[in-house]
Motif scaffolding. Structure first.
Motif, PDB file in Angstrom:
ATOM      1  N   LYS A 155     -50.649 -47.937  30.161  1.00  0.00           N
ATOM      2  CA  LYS A 155     -49.871 -46.813  29.624  1.00  0.00           C
ATOM      3  C   LYS A 155     -48.864 -47.235  28.562  1.00  0.00           C
ATOM      4  CE  LYS A 155     -50.517 -43.984  33.665  1.00  0.00           C
ATOM      5  NZ  LYS A 155     -49.978 -43.440  34.882  1.00  0.00           N
ATOM      6  N   GLN A 156     -48.451 -48.494  28.576  1.00  0.00           N
ATOM      7  CA  GLN A 156     -47.532 -49.008  27.563  1.00  0.00           C
ATOM      8  C   GLN A 156     -48.271 -49.614  26.365  1.00  0.00           C
ATOM      9  OE1 GLN A 156     -46.927 -50.051  30.985  1.00  0.00           O
ATOM     10  NE2 GLN A 156     -45.673 -48.201  31.130  1.00  0.00           N
ATOM     11  N   GLY A 157     -49.604 -49.520  26.365  1.00  0.00           N
ATOM     12  CA  GLY A 157     -50.394 -50.060  25.262  1.00  0.00           C
ATOM     13  C   GLY A 157     -50.596 -51.564  25.345  1.00  0.00           C
ATOM     14  N   ARG A 158     -50.397 -52.133  26.541  1.00  0.00           N
ATOM     15  CA  ARG A 158     -50.552 -53.582  26.707  1.00  0.00           C
ATOM     16  C   ARG A 158     -51.947 -53.913  27.203  1.00  0.00           C
ATOM     17  NH1 ARG A 158     -45.702 -54.389  30.832  1.00  0.00           N
ATOM     18  NH2 ARG A 158     -47.108 -52.902  31.792  1.00  0.00           N
ATOM     19  N   VAL A 159     -52.415 -55.103  26.807  1.00  0.00           N
ATOM     20  CA  VAL A 159     -53.657 -55.651  27.332  1.00  0.00           C
ATOM     21  C   VAL A 159     -53.381 -57.071  27.808  1.00  0.00           C
ATOM     22  CG1 VAL A 159     -55.260 -54.247  25.975  1.00  0.00           C
ATOM     23  CG2 VAL A 159     -54.408 -56.388  25.027  1.00  0.00           C
ATOM     24  N   LEU A 160     -54.106 -57.472  28.810  1.00  0.00           N
ATOM     25  CA  LEU A 160     -54.006 -58.830  29.334  1.00  0.00           C
ATOM     26  C   LEU A 160     -54.969 -59.721  28.575  1.00  0.00           C
ATOM     27  CD1 LEU A 160     -53.033 -60.879  31.504  1.00  0.00           C
ATOM     28  CD2 LEU A 160     -55.042 -60.161  32.846  1.00  0.00           C
ATOM     29  N   ILE A 161     -54.456 -60.814  28.052  1.00  0.00           N
ATOM     30  CA  ILE A 161     -55.330 -61.799  27.414  1.00  0.00           C
ATOM     31  C   ILE A 161     -55.672 -62.823  28.497  1.00  0.00           C
ATOM     32  CG2 ILE A 161     -55.586 -63.527  25.601  1.00  0.00           C
ATOM     33  CD1 ILE A 161     -53.401 -62.004  24.044  1.00  0.00           C
ATOM     34  N   PRO A 162     -56.925 -62.881  28.927  1.00  0.00           N
ATOM     35  CA  PRO A 162     -57.293 -63.809  29.997  1.00  0.00           C
ATOM     36  C   PRO A 162     -56.938 -65.254  29.640  1.00  0.00           C
ATOM     37  CG  PRO A 162     -59.096 -62.300  29.526  1.00  0.00           C
ATOM     38  CD  PRO A 162     -58.075 -62.116  28.439  1.00  0.00           C
TER      39      PRO A 162
ATOM     40  N   PRO B 253     -63.504 -52.942  18.749  1.00  0.00           N
ATOM     41  CA  PRO B 253     -63.845 -51.658  19.356  1.00  0.00           C
ATOM     42  C   PRO B 253     -65.243 -51.787  19.967  1.00  0.00           C
ATOM     43  CG  PRO B 253     -63.029 -51.366  17.112  1.00  0.00           C
ATOM     44  CD  PRO B 253     -63.253 -52.844  17.309  1.00  0.00           C
ATOM     45  N   PRO B 254     -65.525 -51.063  21.036  1.00  0.00           N
ATOM     46  CA  PRO B 254     -66.834 -51.200  21.692  1.00  0.00           C
ATOM     47  C   PRO B 254     -68.026 -51.041  20.748  1.00  0.00           C
ATOM     48  CG  PRO B 254     -65.366 -49.931  23.078  1.00  0.00           C
ATOM     49  CD  PRO B 254     -64.642 -50.143  21.770  1.00  0.00           C
ATOM     50  N   ALA B 255     -67.980 -50.109  19.831  1.00  0.00           N
ATOM     51  CA  ALA B 255     -69.115 -49.908  18.920  1.00  0.00           C
ATOM     52  C   ALA B 255     -69.315 -51.110  17.999  1.00  0.00           C
ATOM     53  CB  ALA B 255     -68.916 -48.634  18.093  1.00  0.00           C
ATOM     54  N   GLU B 256     -68.232 -51.723  17.549  1.00  0.00           N
ATOM     55  CA  GLU B 256     -68.344 -52.895  16.685  1.00  0.00           C
ATOM     56  C   GLU B 256     -68.877 -54.091  17.474  1.00  0.00           C
ATOM     57  OE1 GLU B 256     -68.089 -55.339  13.251  1.00  0.00           O
ATOM     58  OE2 GLU B 256     -68.331 -53.207  13.583  1.00  0.00           O
ATOM     59  N   PHE B 257     -68.432 -54.237  18.721  1.00  0.00           N
ATOM     60  CA  PHE B 257     -68.945 -55.305  19.584  1.00  0.00           C
ATOM     61  C   PHE B 257     -70.456 -55.141  19.756  1.00  0.00           C
ATOM     62  CE2 PHE B 257     -70.043 -56.918  23.825  1.00  0.00           C
ATOM     63  CZ  PHE B 257     -69.663 -58.241  23.677  1.00  0.00           C
ATOM     64  N   GLN B 258     -70.885 -53.927  20.049  1.00  0.00           N
ATOM     65  CA  GLN B 258     -72.317 -53.671  20.226  1.00  0.00           C
ATOM     66  C   GLN B 258     -73.084 -54.000  18.955  1.00  0.00           C
ATOM     67  OE1 GLN B 258     -73.477 -49.635  21.066  1.00  0.00           O
ATOM     68  NE2 GLN B 258     -75.524 -50.250  21.673  1.00  0.00           N
ATOM     69  N   ARG B 259     -72.559 -53.597  17.807  1.00  0.00           N
ATOM     70  CA  ARG B 259     -73.230 -53.877  16.538  1.00  0.00           C
ATOM     71  C   ARG B 259     -73.400 -55.373  16.333  1.00  0.00           C
ATOM     72  NH1 ARG B 259     -72.480 -55.571  11.660  1.00  0.00           N
ATOM     73  NH2 ARG B 259     -70.292 -56.035  11.974  1.00  0.00           N
ATOM     74  N   MET B 260     -72.348 -56.151  16.625  1.00  0.00           N
ATOM     75  CA  MET B 260     -72.436 -57.608  16.464  1.00  0.00           C
ATOM     76  C   MET B 260     -73.472 -58.213  17.399  1.00  0.00           C
ATOM     77  SD  MET B 260     -68.469 -58.763  15.992  1.00  0.00           S
ATOM     78  CE  MET B 260     -68.888 -60.509  15.897  1.00  0.00           C
TER      79      MET B 260
ATOM     80  N   LYS C  24     -50.346 -48.589  15.670  1.00  0.00           N
ATOM     81  CA  LYS C  24     -51.410 -48.144  14.759  1.00  0.00           C
ATOM     82  C   LYS C  24     -52.779 -48.628  15.217  1.00  0.00           C
ATOM     83  CE  LYS C  24     -48.728 -47.358  10.658  1.00  0.00           C
ATOM     84  NZ  LYS C  24     -48.655 -47.453   9.221  1.00  0.00           N
ATOM     85  N   MET C  25     -52.844 -49.782  15.841  1.00  0.00           N
ATOM     86  CA  MET C  25     -54.133 -50.275  16.335  1.00  0.00           C
ATOM     87  C   MET C  25     -54.519 -49.567  17.629  1.00  0.00           C
ATOM     88  SD  MET C  25     -54.195 -54.314  15.532  1.00  0.00           S
ATOM     89  CE  MET C  25     -54.122 -54.904  13.853  1.00  0.00           C
ATOM     90  N   ARG C  26     -53.529 -49.247  18.457  1.00  0.00           N
ATOM     91  CA  ARG C  26     -53.803 -48.536  19.708  1.00  0.00           C
ATOM     92  C   ARG C  26     -54.557 -47.248  19.441  1.00  0.00           C
ATOM     93  NH1 ARG C  26     -48.159 -48.111  22.334  1.00  0.00           N
ATOM     94  NH2 ARG C  26     -47.771 -50.136  21.410  1.00  0.00           N
ATOM     95  N   GLU C  27     -54.138 -46.546  18.393  1.00  0.00           N
ATOM     96  CA  GLU C  27     -54.784 -45.282  18.029  1.00  0.00           C
ATOM     97  C   GLU C  27     -56.266 -45.485  17.742  1.00  0.00           C
ATOM     98  OE1 GLU C  27     -52.650 -43.928  14.603  1.00  0.00           O
ATOM     99  OE2 GLU C  27     -50.741 -43.854  15.676  1.00  0.00           O
TER     100      GLU C  27
ATOM    101  N   LEU D 220     -60.798 -44.993   5.936  1.00  0.00           N
ATOM    102  CA  LEU D 220     -59.613 -45.844   5.952  1.00  0.00           C
ATOM    103  C   LEU D 220     -58.872 -45.738   7.274  1.00  0.00           C
ATOM    104  CD1 LEU D 220     -57.927 -47.847   4.381  1.00  0.00           C
ATOM    105  CD2 LEU D 220     -56.658 -45.945   3.407  1.00  0.00           C
ATOM    106  N   GLN D 221     -58.811 -44.540   7.845  1.00  0.00           N
ATOM    107  CA  GLN D 221     -58.077 -44.385   9.096  1.00  0.00           C
ATOM    108  C   GLN D 221     -58.763 -45.076  10.272  1.00  0.00           C
ATOM    109  OE1 GLN D 221     -59.291 -41.844   7.291  1.00  0.00           O
ATOM    110  NE2 GLN D 221     -60.324 -40.345   8.571  1.00  0.00           N
ATOM    111  N   SER D 222     -60.030 -45.471  10.126  1.00  0.00           N
ATOM    112  CA  SER D 222     -60.708 -46.164  11.213  1.00  0.00           C
ATOM    113  C   SER D 222     -60.581 -47.684  11.103  1.00  0.00           C
ATOM    114  CB  SER D 222     -62.180 -45.767  11.274  1.00  0.00           C
ATOM    115  OG  SER D 222     -62.867 -46.283  10.163  1.00  0.00           O
ATOM    116  N   LEU D 223     -60.035 -48.179   9.990  1.00  0.00           N
ATOM    117  CA  LEU D 223     -59.904 -49.620   9.800  1.00  0.00           C
ATOM    118  C   LEU D 223     -58.685 -50.158  10.542  1.00  0.00           C
ATOM    119  CD1 LEU D 223     -60.666 -49.969   5.991  1.00  0.00           C
ATOM    120  CD2 LEU D 223     -62.170 -50.512   7.911  1.00  0.00           C
ATOM    121  N   LEU D 224     -58.812 -51.379  11.009  1.00  0.00           N
ATOM    122  CA  LEU D 224     -57.691 -52.096  11.614  1.00  0.00           C
ATOM    123  C   LEU D 224     -57.069 -52.940  10.517  1.00  0.00           C
ATOM    124  CD1 LEU D 224     -59.576 -53.035  14.875  1.00  0.00           C
ATOM    125  CD2 LEU D 224     -57.713 -51.394  14.687  1.00  0.00           C
ATOM    126  N   LEU D 225     -55.823 -52.650  10.195  1.00  0.00           N
ATOM    127  CA  LEU D 225     -55.149 -53.268   9.060  1.00  0.00           C
ATOM    128  C   LEU D 225     -53.780 -53.799   9.463  1.00  0.00           C
ATOM    129  CD1 LEU D 225     -55.763 -50.367   6.504  1.00  0.00           C
ATOM    130  CD2 LEU D 225     -57.119 -52.454   6.746  1.00  0.00           C
ATOM    131  N   GLY D 226     -53.245 -54.709   8.666  1.00  0.00           N
ATOM    132  CA  GLY D 226     -51.859 -55.128   8.810  1.00  0.00           C
ATOM    133  C   GLY D 226     -51.673 -56.417   9.578  1.00  0.00           C
TER     134      GLY D 226
END
Length: 173
Positions: free
Chosen positions: A112-119, A73-80, A50-53, A27-33
């Motif tokens: 460092k602030q947990g931000r990502v750029l959406i291209p 997450p990188p592992a999920e991308f690879q799986r797909m 919570k998603m940053r973690e 459960l702690q590895s799921l992205l929820l909310g």
């Protein structure tokens, strides 16, 4: 990093089709909310804490379905990618999907602030304005334009209620 993501998967002991055996997700590895951050003027968004973690190893953004953006997450991308590639040579639909999916994929690491750029190309694809919604969908998150998400929920609420019994019964919960 992308070369590592697209590397050949190792078969688990006992072998299967080259994919890791399906393991129950903690459960702690799921992205929820559901979260409602805002895009800043540069097209950045602060990921929910919570998603940053759960995205400490970075993430891949890609075109999703219904004009949303997938955060994987990188592992999920690879799986797909591995699953799509299995079908790509023999299926025109899989090849076309893979071209569009991968041509819009970008690696990101939160600052460092947990931000990502959406291209810009992904912002255009998802028709993002300043008001957005980030939802957790288990092994991935999705970014939606707020109005599009509200419309999607309204349009699909009855279907959700109608199929709940069938889906839950199939799962034998």
């Amino acid at each position: 990093m992308m070369a590592d993501l697209l590397g050949t998967p190792q078969s688990p002991p006992g072998g299967t089709d080259g994919l890791a055996a399906v393991q129950p997700l903690a459960l702690q590895s799921l992205l929820l909310g559901t979260y409602t951050p805002r895009l800043d003027a540069k097209g950045r968004v602060a990921l929910p804490a919570k998603m940053r973690e759960r995205l400490t190893d970075g993430l891949v953004m890609a075109r999703g379905q219904e004009r949303c953006i997938y955060l994987l997450p990188p592992a999920e991308f690879q799986r797909m990618v591995v699953r799509i590639q299995r079908n790509a040579l023999g299926s025109r639909g899989s090849r076309e999907y893979m071209r569009i999916f991968l041509s819009g994929a970008v690696e990101q690491e939160p600052d460092k602030q947990g931000r990502v750029l959406i291209p810009q190309m992904l912002r255009d694809y998802a028709r993002l304005g300043g008001d957005i919604v980030i939802i957790g969908v288990g092994t991935r998150a999705e970014i939606w334009d707020r109005q599009a998400w509200d419309g999607y929920l309204a349009a699909n609420e009855q279907d959700y209620a109608d199929v709940a019994n069938d889906v839950l019964e199939e799962l034998e919960l």
